[in-house]
Design a protein around this motif. Structure first.
Motif, PDB file in Angstrom:
ATOM      1  N   VAL A  20       0.819  -1.205   0.000  1.00  0.00           N
ATOM      2  CA  VAL A  20       0.000   0.000   0.000  1.00  0.00           C
ATOM      3  C   VAL A  20       0.852   1.253   0.000  1.00  0.00           C
ATOM      4  O   VAL A  20       0.504   2.265  -0.613  1.00  0.00           O
ATOM      5  N   VAL A  21       2.025   1.192   0.688  1.00  0.00           N
ATOM      6  CA  VAL A  21       2.854   2.392   0.778  1.00  0.00           C
ATOM      7  C   VAL A  21       3.386   2.821  -0.583  1.00  0.00           C
ATOM      8  O   VAL A  21       3.713   3.975  -0.802  1.00  0.00           O
ATOM      9  N   PHE A  22       3.420   1.843  -1.550  1.00  0.00           N
ATOM     10  CA  PHE A  22       3.884   2.194  -2.886  1.00  0.00           C
ATOM     11  C   PHE A  22       2.988   3.251  -3.535  1.00  0.00           C
ATOM     12  O   PHE A  22       3.427   4.043  -4.359  1.00  0.00           O
ATOM     13  N   ILE A  23       1.699   3.257  -3.189  1.00  0.00           N
ATOM     14  CA  ILE A  23       0.777   4.178  -3.859  1.00  0.00           C
ATOM     15  C   ILE A  23       0.455   5.395  -3.005  1.00  0.00           C
ATOM     16  O   ILE A  23      -0.463   6.151  -3.304  1.00  0.00           O
ATOM     17  N   TYR A  24       1.239   5.552  -1.969  1.00  0.00           N
ATOM     18  CA  TYR A  24       0.988   6.677  -1.047  1.00  0.00           C
ATOM     19  C   TYR A  24       1.533   7.976  -1.646  1.00  0.00           C
ATOM     20  O   TYR A  24       2.661   8.043  -2.101  1.00  0.00           O
ATOM     21  N   LEU A  25       0.692   8.981  -1.646  1.00  0.00           N
ATOM     22  CA  LEU A  25       1.104  10.306  -2.121  1.00  0.00           C
ATOM     23  C   LEU A  25       1.247  11.212  -0.917  1.00  0.00           C
ATOM     24  O   LEU A  25       0.258  11.584  -0.286  1.00  0.00           O
ATOM     25  N   SER A  26       2.481  11.558  -0.577  1.00  0.00           N
ATOM     26  CA  SER A  26       2.702  12.415   0.585  1.00  0.00           C
ATOM     27  C   SER A  26       3.012  13.834   0.113  1.00  0.00           C
ATOM     28  O   SER A  26       3.057  14.126  -1.081  1.00  0.00           O
ATOM     29  N   TYR A  27       3.240  14.711   1.078  1.00  0.00           N
ATOM     30  CA  TYR A  27       3.522  16.099   0.739  1.00  0.00           C
ATOM     31  C   TYR A  27       4.838  16.202  -0.016  1.00  0.00           C
ATOM     32  O   TYR A  27       5.839  15.612   0.371  1.00  0.00           O
ATOM     33  N   GLY A  28       4.858  16.981  -1.041  1.00  0.00           N
ATOM     34  CA  GLY A  28       6.076  17.194  -1.798  1.00  0.00           C
ATOM     35  C   GLY A  28       6.613  18.590  -1.584  1.00  0.00           C
ATOM     36  O   GLY A  28       5.863  19.512  -1.294  1.00  0.00           O
ATOM     37  N   VAL A  29       7.912  18.758  -1.750  1.00  0.00           N
ATOM     38  CA  VAL A  29       8.518  20.083  -1.656  1.00  0.00           C
ATOM     39  C   VAL A  29       9.076  20.411  -3.028  1.00  0.00           C
ATOM     40  O   VAL A  29      10.014  19.776  -3.492  1.00  0.00           O
ATOM     41  N   LYS A  30       8.482  21.355  -3.689  1.00  0.00           N
ATOM     42  CA  LYS A  30       8.899  21.708  -5.050  1.00  0.00           C
ATOM     43  C   LYS A  30       9.938  22.817  -5.019  1.00  0.00           C
ATOM     44  O   LYS A  30       9.867  23.746  -4.226  1.00  0.00           O
ATOM     45  N   THR A  31      10.916  22.687  -5.878  1.00  0.00           N
ATOM     46  CA  THR A  31      11.992  23.670  -5.931  1.00  0.00           C
ATOM     47  C   THR A  31      11.646  24.787  -6.912  1.00  0.00           C
ATOM     48  O   THR A  31      11.225  24.543  -8.039  1.00  0.00           O
ATOM     49  N   ASP A  32      11.807  26.002  -6.488  1.00  0.00           N
ATOM     50  CA  ASP A  32      11.625  27.160  -7.351  1.00  0.00           C
ATOM     51  C   ASP A  32      12.745  27.168  -8.395  1.00  0.00           C
ATOM     52  O   ASP A  32      13.927  27.145  -8.038  1.00  0.00           O
ATOM     53  N   PRO A  33      12.400  27.170  -9.685  1.00  0.00           N
ATOM     54  CA  PRO A  33      13.447  27.129 -10.727  1.00  0.00           C
ATOM     55  C   PRO A  33      14.448  28.256 -10.589  1.00  0.00           C
ATOM     56  O   PRO A  33      15.599  28.155 -10.991  1.00  0.00           O
ATOM     57  N   GLY A  34      14.033  29.407 -10.015  1.00  0.00           N
ATOM     58  CA  GLY A  34      14.928  30.537  -9.889  1.00  0.00           C
ATOM     59  C   GLY A  34      15.713  30.544  -8.595  1.00  0.00           C
ATOM     60  O   GLY A  34      16.456  31.488  -8.332  1.00  0.00           O
ATOM     61  N   GLU A  35      15.553  29.531  -7.804  1.00  0.00           N
ATOM     62  CA  GLU A  35      16.189  29.485  -6.497  1.00  0.00           C
ATOM     63  C   GLU A  35      17.699  29.266  -6.656  1.00  0.00           C
ATOM     64  O   GLU A  35      18.143  28.442  -7.455  1.00  0.00           O
ATOM     65  N   THR A  36      18.477  30.020  -5.899  1.00  0.00           N
ATOM     66  CA  THR A  36      19.922  29.883  -6.007  1.00  0.00           C
ATOM     67  C   THR A  36      20.472  28.868  -5.011  1.00  0.00           C
ATOM     68  O   THR A  36      21.589  28.393  -5.167  1.00  0.00           O
ATOM     69  N   CYS A  37      19.698  28.563  -3.962  1.00  0.00           N
ATOM     70  CA  CYS A  37      20.157  27.587  -2.969  1.00  0.00           C
ATOM     71  C   CYS A  37      19.860  26.175  -3.450  1.00  0.00           C
ATOM     72  O   CYS A  37      18.736  25.904  -3.882  1.00  0.00           O
ATOM     73  N   PRO A  38      20.818  25.263  -3.381  1.00  0.00           N
ATOM     74  CA  PRO A  38      20.529  23.866  -3.731  1.00  0.00           C
ATOM     75  C   PRO A  38      19.405  23.338  -2.854  1.00  0.00           C
ATOM     76  O   PRO A  38      19.333  23.635  -1.662  1.00  0.00           O
ATOM     77  N   ALA A  39      18.510  22.582  -3.438  1.00  0.00           N
ATOM     78  CA  ALA A  39      17.379  22.043  -2.700  1.00  0.00           C
ATOM     79  C   ALA A  39      17.333  20.535  -2.846  1.00  0.00           C
ATOM     80  O   ALA A  39      17.880  19.962  -3.803  1.00  0.00           O
ATOM     81  N   PHE A  40      16.679  19.907  -1.912  1.00  0.00           N
ATOM     82  CA  PHE A  40      16.499  18.457  -1.966  1.00  0.00           C
ATOM     83  C   PHE A  40      15.719  18.101  -3.234  1.00  0.00           C
ATOM     84  O   PHE A  40      14.766  18.779  -3.613  1.00  0.00           O
ATOM     85  N   THR A  41      16.129  17.056  -3.897  1.00  0.00           N
ATOM     86  CA  THR A  41      15.493  16.613  -5.134  1.00  0.00           C
ATOM     87  C   THR A  41      14.049  16.197  -4.871  1.00  0.00           C
ATOM     88  O   THR A  41      13.803  15.250  -4.121  1.00  0.00           O
ATOM     89  N   ALA A  42      13.108  16.917  -5.451  1.00  0.00           N
ATOM     90  CA  ALA A  42      11.699  16.595  -5.282  1.00  0.00           C
ATOM     91  C   ALA A  42      11.183  15.946  -6.555  1.00  0.00           C
ATOM     92  O   ALA A  42      11.213  16.552  -7.625  1.00  0.00           O
ATOM     93  N   LEU A  43      10.734  14.721  -6.431  1.00  0.00           N
ATOM     94  CA  LEU A  43      10.212  13.971  -7.566  1.00  0.00           C
ATOM     95  C   LEU A  43       8.725  13.711  -7.338  1.00  0.00           C
ATOM     96  O   LEU A  43       8.126  14.242  -6.419  1.00  0.00           O
ATOM     97  N   SER A  44       8.142  12.882  -8.162  1.00  0.00           N
ATOM     98  CA  SER A  44       6.711  12.607  -8.068  1.00  0.00           C
ATOM     99  C   SER A  44       6.462  11.112  -8.187  1.00  0.00           C
ATOM    100  O   SER A  44       7.381  10.319  -8.452  1.00  0.00           O
ATOM    101  N   PHE A  45       5.203  10.744  -7.998  1.00  0.00           N
ATOM    102  CA  PHE A  45       4.848   9.325  -8.085  1.00  0.00           C
ATOM    103  C   PHE A  45       5.089   8.778  -9.486  1.00  0.00           C
ATOM    104  O   PHE A  45       5.404   7.597  -9.656  1.00  0.00           O
ATOM    105  N   SER A  46       4.974   9.636 -10.510  1.00  0.00           N
ATOM    106  CA  SER A  46       5.247   9.175 -11.878  1.00  0.00           C
ATOM    107  C   SER A  46       6.707   8.747 -12.013  1.00  0.00           C
ATOM    108  O   SER A  46       7.022   7.798 -12.739  1.00  0.00           O
ATOM    109  N   ASN A  47       7.619   9.454 -11.300  1.00  0.00           N
ATOM    110  CA  ASN A  47       9.030   9.044 -11.301  1.00  0.00           C
ATOM    111  C   ASN A  47       9.186   7.672 -10.659  1.00  0.00           C
ATOM    112  O   ASN A  47      10.012   6.850 -11.087  1.00  0.00           O
ATOM    113  N   ALA A  48       8.408   7.432  -9.598  1.00  0.00           N
ATOM    114  CA  ALA A  48       8.491   6.135  -8.921  1.00  0.00           C
ATOM    115  C   ALA A  48       8.006   5.018  -9.828  1.00  0.00           C
ATOM    116  O   ALA A  48       8.539   3.906  -9.798  1.00  0.00           O
TER     117      ALA A  48
END
Length: 451
Positions: free
Chosen positions: A6-34
């Protein structure tokens, strides 16, 4: 395996990176990537007190902020079946920096951990360890010390930390495993998982041993909050959605984070089982003398010199927690002598009140006990608040029966003694009759000194 499916289909909160952000951010992917899977790529992000809010991405030890004279803590996440960024990482980074000036390296292996196929992420864990070894080798050449390295690994991340430790022959300073992953690791030999030989000090918090976590001991000291299974405040049924699958597993992280806030210290007790602890048989820490009982979390390393002695066995530690932060439970022993001719079997709920009228209701109640004439029963009862001066105590006795006659419990003597603060005066009550399912309130009196 139901939880894993069941955990495979779990959609949790995501953190999206602002394309203009200068600070490196944690890689945020989606369920489609999984669904399609991701190739392993590791991003290393450095935080220090000089750059607490904006990470510096590390490709080598050439860095503006990395200070190898200071401690370095690696934070390693686990399996990410939806690709979302772990919501707890920013908070953990800030808390660590608040207690000590250190280098914090967040190990972002989301590309490699994001897949619906758990075994793929598990296989990638050893590759992540090899990448971390290369960085640490560079750090050593630049003057760092293995003693000063602390790895905090969550779920699969705990085993990654163990693999890194093995590559350095167990000379890393410390590994903290936060609910190390159980699936595919249960029953594996030490070389295939985290174990006590992977660092000079290995401490582990087990919070989901009947689900996504690992039940057996893996460190020099293993903490089992609430027995290591169902955590207070977490859903008990699948009908609660994805919280049912992740809440117990994540509780180890939030307990560790709470220890950094110092709002209260969670004391743990050595015992052979949670049942024995709950029955009040394991509330002594004589084996740690002259040290007090160990405390959970970041400061557990203070017991390192004792726990890493070759003659000392692996230590299992049990304790109860509340359902929310700061999680501390304050325990009392309640010694009861009854004078009913017939045995009465039942449970107690207890409410304490102080001078100001504030109340604390028992959050941890003992199992049903058999009260026999003139036999003393000792119950371990926990509260989520601590009152220095208890002025009133309310008791309710219940046999749990919904049909049949209502019983009375006749108490000859009752003694309340604080386990959390044993130096406090003990409180007593004598000659008390408790009708079943009826709350009785009284003012306790100081107990006479025991000879």
């Amino acid at each position: 395996m139901l939880r894993l499916c069941v955990v495979f289909i779990y959609l949790s909160y995501g953190v999206k990176t602002d394309p203009g952000e200068t600070c490196p951010a944690f890689t945020a992917l989606s369920f489609s990537n999984a669904l399609i899977g991701t190739d392993l790529k590791v991003k290393l992000m450095l935080y220090t007190r000089q750059n607490p809010d904006c990470a510096e991405e590390l490709n080598s030890t050439a860095s503006k902020y990395l200070d190898l004279t200071k401690k370095t803590t690696f934070i390693i996440h686990g399996y990410r079946p939806t690709g979302s960024a772990p919501v707890w990482i920013p908070g953990l980074v800030q808390l660590l920096l608040s207690v000590e000036a250190m280098n914090i390296i967040v190990v972002d292996w989301n590309r490699g951990a994001t897949t619906i196929i758990y075994s793929t992420a598990s296989r990638n864990s050893k590759k992540v360890a090899e990448i971390l070894k290369k960085l640490i080798d560079e750090m050593l050449l630049a003057g760092a010390s293995l003693d000063s390295i602390h790895m905090v690994g969550v779920s699969l991340g705990a085993h990654i930390a163990g693999f890194v430790g093995q590559m350095f022959d167990g000379k890393l300073g410390r590994i903290t495993g936060l609910d190390p992953a159980g699936p595919l690791y249960r029953g594996q030999p030490p070389g295939e998982r985290l174990d006590p030989t992977d660092a000079q000090f290995v401490d582990v918090i087990h919070s989901d041993t009947d689900g996504l976590g690992y039940a057996d001991t893996l460190g020099h000291i293993d903490f089992y909050p609430n027995g290591g299974t169902d955590q207070p405040g977490c859903p008990l049924t699948i009908f609660s959605g994805m919280q049912y699958f992740k809440c117990d597993h994540q509780r180890s992280v939030f307990l560790f984070m709470s220890s950094l806030k110092k709002s209260c210290n969670i004391t743990a007790y050595p015992c052979d089982s949670y049942r024995s602890y709950r029955n009040g048989k394991c509330t002594s820490c004589e084996i740690f003398q002259p040290m007090p009982c160990p405390i959970l979390g970041y400061y557990a390393h203070k017991w390192k010199s004792y726990l890493t002695q070759q003659s000392h066995p692996v230590t299992n530690m049990f304790f109860d927690t509340a359902d929310k932060e700061p999680f501390c439970i304050y325990h009392y022993f309640v010694d009861i002598v009854t004078w009913n001719k017939d045995t009465r079997r039942g449970t107690f709920s207890v409410v304490l009140a102080d001078d100001a009228g504030q109340k604390a209701e028992s959050k941890v109640n003992p199992e049903a006990a058999a009260f026999q004439q003139y036999n003393q029963i000792s119950l371990l009862i926990g509260f989520d608040q601590d009152f220095e001066n208890v002025k009133r105590i309310s008791l309710t006795f219940s046999t749990g029966s919904v049909i049949g006659p209502k019983y009375k419990l006749r108490i000859l003597q009752m003694r309340f003694r604080s386990l959390t603060n044993p130096e406090r005066p003990q409180l007593c009550r004598y000659d008390l009759v408790l009708p079943e399912n009826t709350r009785k309130t009284f003012r306790p009196v100081p107990c006479p000194a025991r000879r």
